[in-house]
Design an enzyme around this catalytic site. Structure first.
Site, PDB file in Angstrom:
ATOM      1  CD  GLU A 250      -5.010  -3.279  -0.499  1.00  0.00           C
ATOM      2  OE1 GLU A 250      -5.193  -3.978  -1.487  1.00  0.00           O
ATOM      3  OE2 GLU A 250      -5.106  -2.030  -0.502  1.00  0.00           O
ATOM      4  CB  CYS A 284      -5.185   1.388  -2.069  1.00  0.00           C
ATOM      5  SG  CYS A 284      -5.447  -0.131  -2.987  1.00  0.00           S
TER       6      CYS A 284
HETATM    7  P1  NDP Z   1     -13.610   3.451   5.122  1.00  0.00           P
HETATM    8  O1  NDP Z   1     -12.370   2.763   5.505  1.00  0.00           O
HETATM    9  O2  NDP Z   1     -14.290   4.248   6.137  1.00  0.00           O
HETATM   10  O3  NDP Z   1     -14.670   2.399   4.521  1.00  0.00           O
HETATM   11  C1  NDP Z   1     -14.357   1.128   3.992  1.00  0.00           C
HETATM   12  C2  NDP Z   1     -15.504   0.191   4.252  1.00  0.00           C
HETATM   13  O4  NDP Z   1     -15.659  -0.007   5.664  1.00  0.00           O
HETATM   14  C3  NDP Z   1     -16.849   0.690   3.764  1.00  0.00           C
HETATM   15  O5  NDP Z   1     -17.633  -0.384   3.307  1.00  0.00           O
HETATM   16  C4  NDP Z   1     -17.432   1.293   5.024  1.00  0.00           C
HETATM   17  O6  NDP Z   1     -18.824   1.406   4.973  1.00  0.00           O
HETATM   18  C5  NDP Z   1     -16.993   0.286   6.054  1.00  0.00           C
HETATM   19  N1  NDP Z   1     -16.987   0.767   7.426  1.00  0.00           N
HETATM   20  C6  NDP Z   1     -17.022   2.047   7.885  1.00  0.00           C
HETATM   21  N2  NDP Z   1     -16.970   2.065   9.247  1.00  0.00           N
HETATM   22  C7  NDP Z   1     -16.882   0.775   9.641  1.00  0.00           C
HETATM   23  C8  NDP Z   1     -16.779   0.140  10.904  1.00  0.00           C
HETATM   24  N3  NDP Z   1     -16.734   0.840  12.041  1.00  0.00           N
HETATM   25  N4  NDP Z   1     -16.701  -1.201  10.950  1.00  0.00           N
HETATM   26  C9  NDP Z   1     -16.722  -1.936   9.820  1.00  0.00           C
HETATM   27  N5  NDP Z   1     -16.830  -1.389   8.593  1.00  0.00           N
HETATM   28  C10 NDP Z   1     -16.902  -0.050   8.495  1.00  0.00           C
HETATM   29  O7  NDP Z   1     -13.263   4.285   3.856  1.00  0.00           O
HETATM   30  P2  NDP Z   1     -13.986   5.555   3.308  1.00  0.00           P
HETATM   31  O8  NDP Z   1     -14.852   5.106   2.236  1.00  0.00           O
HETATM   32  O9  NDP Z   1     -14.603   6.391   4.372  1.00  0.00           O
HETATM   33  O10 NDP Z   1     -12.728   6.334   2.758  1.00  0.00           O
HETATM   34  C11 NDP Z   1     -11.891   7.020   3.660  1.00  0.00           C
HETATM   35  C12 NDP Z   1     -10.481   7.062   3.179  1.00  0.00           C
HETATM   36  O11 NDP Z   1      -9.962   5.742   3.017  1.00  0.00           O
HETATM   37  C13 NDP Z   1     -10.330   7.678   1.825  1.00  0.00           C
HETATM   38  O12 NDP Z   1     -10.264   9.043   1.977  1.00  0.00           O
HETATM   39  C14 NDP Z   1      -9.068   7.056   1.309  1.00  0.00           C
HETATM   40  O13 NDP Z   1      -7.986   7.823   1.745  1.00  0.00           O
HETATM   41  C15 NDP Z   1      -9.017   5.704   1.987  1.00  0.00           C
HETATM   42  N6  NDP Z   1      -9.401   4.587   1.126  1.00  0.00           N
HETATM   43  C16 NDP Z   1      -8.494   3.613   0.879  1.00  0.00           C
HETATM   44  C17 NDP Z   1      -8.825   2.576   0.064  1.00  0.00           C
HETATM   45  C18 NDP Z   1      -7.898   1.463  -0.230  1.00  0.00           C
HETATM   46  O14 NDP Z   1      -8.083   0.785  -1.234  1.00  0.00           O
HETATM   47  N7  NDP Z   1      -6.901   1.203   0.580  1.00  0.00           N
HETATM   48  C19 NDP Z   1     -10.123   2.486  -0.582  1.00  0.00           C
HETATM   49  C20 NDP Z   1     -11.019   3.556  -0.225  1.00  0.00           C
HETATM   50  C21 NDP Z   1     -10.654   4.559   0.603  1.00  0.00           C
HETATM   51  P3  NDP Z   1     -19.463   2.779   4.414  1.00  0.00           P
HETATM   52  O15 NDP Z   1     -18.775   3.118   3.138  1.00  0.00           O
HETATM   53  O16 NDP Z   1     -20.859   2.398   4.196  1.00  0.00           O
HETATM   54  O17 NDP Z   1     -19.220   3.802   5.483  1.00  0.00           O
END
Ligand code: NDP
Length: 512
Positions: A250, A284
């Site tokens: 998602e 989101c």
């Molecule tokens: P990410 O997609 O980077 O993070 C989501 C999760 O994935 C976190 O737990 C993160 O860990 C983890 N993660 C990061 N890198 C990896 C990897 N290589 N393999 C597996 N897991 C990983 O989201 P961000 O928090 O950086 O947000 C970035 C952008 O995403 C925001 O600016 C927003 O636009 C969007 N977003 C969308 C959401 C939604 O509901 N669709 C929710 C949140 C953000 P960690 O946080 O520890 O890095």
């Protein structure tokens, strides 16, 4: 618990030594806790524990699993204040955002899955209709996959992370939840709640850590449920491809809202303001850009500006103390600033806000942008902040064309005369579209929800929302049969002729 497990449990809760992550309150900038930053080796250990515990959990059956989860439902309600305070402290959101979008959702989700899991995963008899299998018994069944990795984002530490753990657990899986490094505390509290609700040790574990911890988890599990950015979603899928591990994603969105000239403008403006500013705009599926038919554009904009102008922003210190909370993720503040700066430089006007709020904590002022177009990032990229760009369009067709002009397809909304709006909604390129409403479809756990295009893969909620945590098996049973079926060896001219005639006759009935 064995001593090795104790070490892990302590380290998960931040007392086990080794690398740690500081957790900050985004509304105050204060460090409120430290949690362990788990290595790949630790994740592998958790996976071994999870796999060992899963066998007994699955063997308990649906009723016993549902009883545990119903106790958890009560625990969530009994501990709602503690949960809300934890969510508010690590995200900076308001009490209302935490209670209505997280506690309320979780209560509904546990009740729904506990009631329907068994029905959705029951054996299904399939009617045999093809000539060669007439008379055979055909059955499909579902079996827990084993160990599920749930990787969650920071915007809804309960709904968006734990929400997926509920059907995964009820299907008979063990779960390892990797929360975002900046909002891990809610997940740890939930582990406590599940233990108190009678969940056997090791069935639900929390792997706190950074992106590398999430990446390591992908290698260890039987399925990954990921929520977060499209960019990281691609990385997760690429990594999962190495082990052919199934993924459900998602991802991001840029949800459009269309306001037709026959819309109830008061309702449209109220929902535009609420669903764009809810959770500080960090949702989101929400309202992220608006297209308004020219005859009602001015009136709509005026209503929106009046309503945004009276919103209170700040640290939420209790119920009804602020409408718009903090920006949870430091990097997000820079993205919001960049999108607004880019829009203003290209000719947009900010009718409210348009800047970071001075003072302590991470806040961006609720911002209404007009004179916007698709050359601006604010209209095409995920801003994920309290901004609402509004664009004037000539008619519904132009609105639809612009709404569909996006790499994303998560959600959308159309406001107008019901039948006209519904016709337009059906032509929107998005996985979930609301008519004279917005976002509320997410709490309808009975209704599937999943993104199109770059917004995701697979669905949440409904029957598919639990079946994705299982593997499907087909059972084919021969009840009445000969020793040697007629079409088998040895081939004989008369039998072959009769068979061919039979096939032609059987299928020849189709209309030309
Ligand atoms: P990410 O997609 O980077 O993070 C989501 C999760 O994935 C976190 O737990 C993160 O860990 C983890 N993660 C990061 N890198 C990896 C990897 N290589 N393999 C597996 N897991 C990983 O989201 P961000 O928090 O950086 O947000 C970035 C952008 O995403 C925001 O600016 C927003 O636009 C969007 N977003 C969308 C959401 C939604 O509901 N669709 C929710 C949140 C953000 P960690 O946080 O520890 O890095």
């Amino acid at each position: 618990m064995a001593s090795a497990d104790t070490t892990i449990a302590q380290s998960i809760n931040g007392h086990g030594g080794g690398a740690e992550i500081a957790v900050e309150n985004p509304a105050t900038g204060e460090v409120i806790a430290h949690v362990a930053d788990l290595s790949a080796e630790r994740v592998a250990e958790l996976a071994r524990i999870g796999r060992a515990a899963q066998v007994g959990w699955q063997a308990l059956g649906f009723d016993a699993r549902a009883r545990v989860m119903k106790r958890m439902q009560k625990w969530v309600m009994d501990n709602a204040d503690r949960l809300v305070e934890t969510i508010v402290s690590e995200t900076g959101k308001t009490y209302e955002d935490a209670f209505m979008a997280e506690i309320n959702y979780t209560g509904g989700a546990i009740a729904y899955w506990a009631k329907h899991a068994e029905k959705f995963l029951a054996d299904e008899k399939v009617r045999a209709t093809t000539l060669a299998v007439l008379g055979k018994k055909l059955v499909t069944r579902y079996e827990a996959l084993g160990l599920i990795g749930v990787i969650g984002p920071w915007n809804y530490p309960l709904t968006n992370s734990f929400g997926d753990c509920i059907p995964a657990l009820l299907a008979g899986n063990s779960v390892i939840l990797k929360p975002s490094e900046i909002t891990p505390l809610t997940s740890l509290l939930l582990a406590e709640g599940l233990a108190q609700s009678g969940l056997p040790d090791g069935v639900f574990q929390v792997a706190t850590g950074r992106g590398e911890t999430g990446a390591a988890l992908v290698d260890e599990v039987d399925m990954v449920m990921f929520t977060g950015s499209t960019e990281t979603g691609r990385k997760v899928m690429a990594r999962a491809a190495q082990t052919l591990t199934p993924v459900a994603l998602e991802l991001g969105g840029k949800d459009p809202m269309i306001v037709l000239s026959d819309a109830d403008l008061e309702r449209a403006a109220n929902l535009a303001v609420y669903y764009s500013m809810l959770n500080g705009g960090q949702t989101c599926i929400s309202i992220e850009r608006v297209y308004v038919e020219e005859p009602v554009y001015d009136a709509f904009v005026q209503k929106v500006v009046d309503k945004v102008g009276v919103l209170r922003q700040g640290q939420s210190t209790g119920p009804a103390t602020a409408e718009v909370g903090a920006v949870t993720f430091p990097k997000q503040l820079e993205i919001i600033e960049e999108h607004v700066r880019d829009a203003l430089a290209k000719g947009a006007r900010a009718l409210t806000g348009g800047r970071r709020r001075p003072g302590k904590g991470m806040f961006y002022e609720p911002t209404v942008l007009v004179d916007v177009d698709h050359s601006m990032k604010a209209m095409t990229e995920e801003t994920f902040g309290p901004t609402l760009p509004i664009m004037k369009v000539a008619d519904a067709e132009q609105a639809l064309e612009l709404a569909n002009d996006s790499p994303y397809g998560l959600g959308g909304a159309v406001f107008g005369e019901r039948q006209r709006a519904e016709r337009l909604a059906r032509r929107m390129h998005a996985g979930a579209v609301c008519v004279n409403d917005a976002l509320l479809n997410y709490v309808a756990v009975e209704l599937p929800m999943g993104g199109w295009k770059a917004s995701g893969l697979g669905t949440r909620h409904g029957a598919a929302g639990i079946r994705k945590f299982t593997k499907q098996q087909s059972i084919f049973i021969s009840r009445v049969h000969l020793r040697n079926d007629v079409y088998m060896f040895p081939y004989r001219p008369a039998v072959s002729k009769a068979l061919f005639r039979g096939v032609r006759l059987f299928y020849g009935r189709g209309k030309r």
